[in-house]
Design an enzyme around this catalytic site. Structure first.
Site, PDB file in Angstrom:
ATOM      1  N   TYR A  81       8.782 -13.121 -21.534  1.00 17.92           N
ATOM      2  CA  TYR A  81       9.804 -12.105 -21.271  1.00 17.92           C
ATOM      3  C   TYR A  81      10.780 -12.561 -20.187  1.00 17.92           C
ATOM      4  O   TYR A  81      10.405 -13.283 -19.283  1.00 17.92           O
ATOM      5  CB  TYR A  81       9.101 -10.818 -20.841  1.00 17.92           C
TER       6      TYR A  81
ATOM      7  N   ASP B  81       1.934  -4.607 -20.669  1.00 14.01           N
ATOM      8  CA  ASP B  81       2.821  -5.653 -20.143  1.00 14.01           C
ATOM      9  C   ASP B  81       2.457  -6.025 -18.711  1.00 14.01           C
ATOM     10  O   ASP B  81       2.212  -7.181 -18.393  1.00 14.01           O
ATOM     11  CB  ASP B  81       4.279  -5.157 -20.126  1.00 14.01           C
TER      12      ASP B  81
ATOM     13  N   HIS C 143       0.741   5.829  -0.933  1.00  8.35           N
ATOM     14  CA  HIS C 143       0.011   7.025  -1.350  1.00  8.35           C
ATOM     15  C   HIS C 143       0.848   7.722  -2.417  1.00  8.35           C
ATOM     16  O   HIS C 143       0.954   8.946  -2.421  1.00  8.35           O
ATOM     17  CB  HIS C 143      -0.214   7.974  -0.169  1.00  8.35           C
TER      18      HIS C 143
ATOM     19  N   HIS D 230       0.847  -1.196   0.000  1.00  2.30           N
ATOM     20  CA  HIS D 230       0.000   0.000   0.000  1.00  2.30           C
ATOM     21  C   HIS D 230       0.876   1.237   0.000  1.00  2.30           C
ATOM     22  O   HIS D 230       1.835   1.318   0.770  1.00  2.30           O
ATOM     23  CB  HIS D 230      -0.897  -0.006   1.242  1.00  2.30           C
TER      24      HIS D 230
ATOM     25  N   HIS E 281      -7.768   7.907  -1.836  1.00  4.65           N
ATOM     26  CA  HIS E 281      -6.867   7.325  -0.854  1.00  4.65           C
ATOM     27  C   HIS E 281      -5.479   7.023  -1.432  1.00  4.65           C
ATOM     28  O   HIS E 281      -4.522   7.741  -1.149  1.00  4.65           O
ATOM     29  CB  HIS E 281      -7.524   6.068  -0.267  1.00  4.65           C
TER      30      HIS E 281
HETATM   31 ZN   LIG Z   1      -3.364   4.681   3.167  1.00  7.77          ZN
END
Ligand SMILES: [Zn+2]
Length: 221
Positions: free
Chosen positions: A219, A125, A102, A100, A165
């Protein structure tokens, strides 16, 4: 005592290095963002909550069950996104890592509730199409995880932009998930710059299919 070749020990070390990669790729600031790694079938390691990246150590990573609860005595508190990660691991047995961030450009698309259109071969790709936007959800519960899983069900993309977010990326391994997060920011930036110059041209769906298949199956070494 754990043996030196205990897979948990090497995974703790790898997870620490992968968090450093997020910093080096300039995808995170301060304590925002996190990486997790599945351990066996029913556990995962995740970044501790509110610990600066420079202070992360292999021992600080928090081992959790698939409900997001720490399983070791004296562990630090896990990332506040732990329930989102847990939801993904429970519903996607193929996923071995979740990231995760930002990161700036990708999150700028998320703030406008707009998917990044597939207008680059690098996108075909890695993502096999657009990078979709998922629903807005408040942090702390399972809603974020549900948004990730439900949005990615209908896409080949390993990354999703959660509205207002940021980015969640998944992979068969934590390293693959970090790669998807890095690539997501890279193409979000390029498509944004292209937009400033005019309207980027979409790739033909058949070309996207061809590129995706070649990159995913042929690849590399
Ligand atoms: Zn967050």
């Amino acid at each position: 005592m754990a043996l030196p070749d205990d897979p948990l020990i090497s995974l703790r070390a790898e997870l620490t290095v992968l968090h450093r990669t997020l910093v080096e790729a300039e995808l995170v600031v301060w304590t925002a963002g996190n990486v997790s790694a599945r351990v066996g079938g029913d556990r995962f390691l995740i970044k501790p909550s509110g610990v600066p990246y420079a202070d992360l150590t292999p021992q600080s990573m928090v081992l959790c069950d698939l409900d997001g609860h720490p399983v070791e005595e004296g562990a630090l508190k896990p990332s506040s996104d732990v329930y989102a990660h847990a939801y993904v691991y429970r519903h996607r047995p193929d996923v071995g890592g979740v990231v995760h961030t930002h990161s700036t450009y990708a999150t700028a698309w998320a703030a406008r509730d707009e998917a990044v259109p597939c207008v680059l071969t690098a996108m075909a790709d890695e993502f096999g199409g657009e990078i979709p936007v998922g629903p807005f959800a408040l942090i702390g519960g399972e809603e974020i995880g549900k948004g990730i899983v439900e949005t990615l069900e209908s896409h080949r993309s390993p990354a999703v932009l959660l509205r207002n977010h940021g980015v969640f990326a998944i992979g068969a391994s934590p390293r693959a998930a970090v790669k998807a997060a890095v690539m997501c920011e890279d193409v979000a930036r390029t498509v944004h710059v292209s937009r400033q110059l005019g309207e980027p041209l979409p790739l033909a769906p058949s070309d996207v299919d061809h590129l995706y298949d070649r990159y995913q199956n042929a690849y590399g070494q």
